[in-house]
Design an enzyme around this catalytic site. Sequence first.
Site: not given
Length: 404
Positions: A163, A296, A331
């Site tokens: 990520c 995040h 995401h």
Amino acid sequence: MAERVLITGMGMISAIGNNVEENFRSLRAQRSGIGYSRFVDTIHRNVLPVGEVKCSSEELAKLAGLPDTTGFTRTTLLGLVAMQEALRSAGINDAAETPTAFINASTVGGMCDTEKIYFDILDPQKEGTFLQLIDTLDCADCTQRIADETGLTAYVTTISTACSSSANALMYGARLIRAGLVDRAVCGGTEALTRFTINGFNSLKNIDKRHCMPFDNDRNGLNLGEGAAYLVLESESFAQRRKARPMAELSGWCNTNEAFHPTSPSPEGDGAFEAMRKALEMGGLSPADVQYVNVHGTATLNNDVSEGRALERLFGNEVPAFSSTKPFTGHTLAAAGAIEAIYSVLAINRQMIWPNLNFTTRMEELRISPETRLLEESPVKNVVSNSFGFGGNNASLVISKYGN
């Protein structure tokens, strides 16, 4: 003296828009792109919400100016649409006119297409054009095809650090510029939704059947998304020579790896804390200089505790406004760092702080809560943008108003 690294162009596509301006309008309207999938053939289609780009692969090909999708996976098409906008935005008509680094990021590569033919590939009796898709599985395939289409072939590489991938791509490009190896780097990432990632995160019990709720006490996981984003980075001297318009400065960055656990961050946010602290230090800034943190903020149980504690450790009693924009886009894994870097530039240029959607109740473990309102006319000069990946691969970027 090391060159300053300027952002002179941006391009993106996500669940909330096919370009930067459409994304901005959705952020300002507080309009989420989360919903049920139209294009991924999965048993979870009407169960697990995702942030899916609202175009079919055929429609993406048209946006990219291609006659059809032959040879191009959805991952590549998303990247090509975003890349073309980034180059136009920077006023680059011929990407090959000066040696330019292209640092691309992806985690699934062409799996969005190859997983559809998995059982055909396993059958030695089957033959057909589907065999040509096998090589597109490699993450570097989308990189090379985007490079070939745009002429960005001087320095090309692919980064896959979960990520934090595209945040690390931006760091790498900035380091090449600081080292004097290139004057320009185009950095970012592209990611398509796949059954593999949906099933994988679901098996980790990390996906919420509701719209995700970052930093909420009742959070229960993320919503996956797809998209692509690229930023054009240039040395200050090169940008000035070609009279480019700086949008912002990438003033600091840091990657740390505490290797705490394969999928969980340190409970006290050790890696996140160090990444933010050292990124600010590189930029010659103190925590008090930060007006906004694009966290995040995945809405998973472990991440939000860890990141929240890192914020409290770094900023003490003066934690700046912070929010997760993942309730807008989902995401987007490897693309998240670049997408959220663009949102950080927009926060500076439009003087706005984006709201953390779906929040109602403060987490028991923290004394801080995200910003839930759209804040307009906010004096945003410095933004920290966080991207934290599996294996403790923590990346923080500091994006600043140019001429601060």
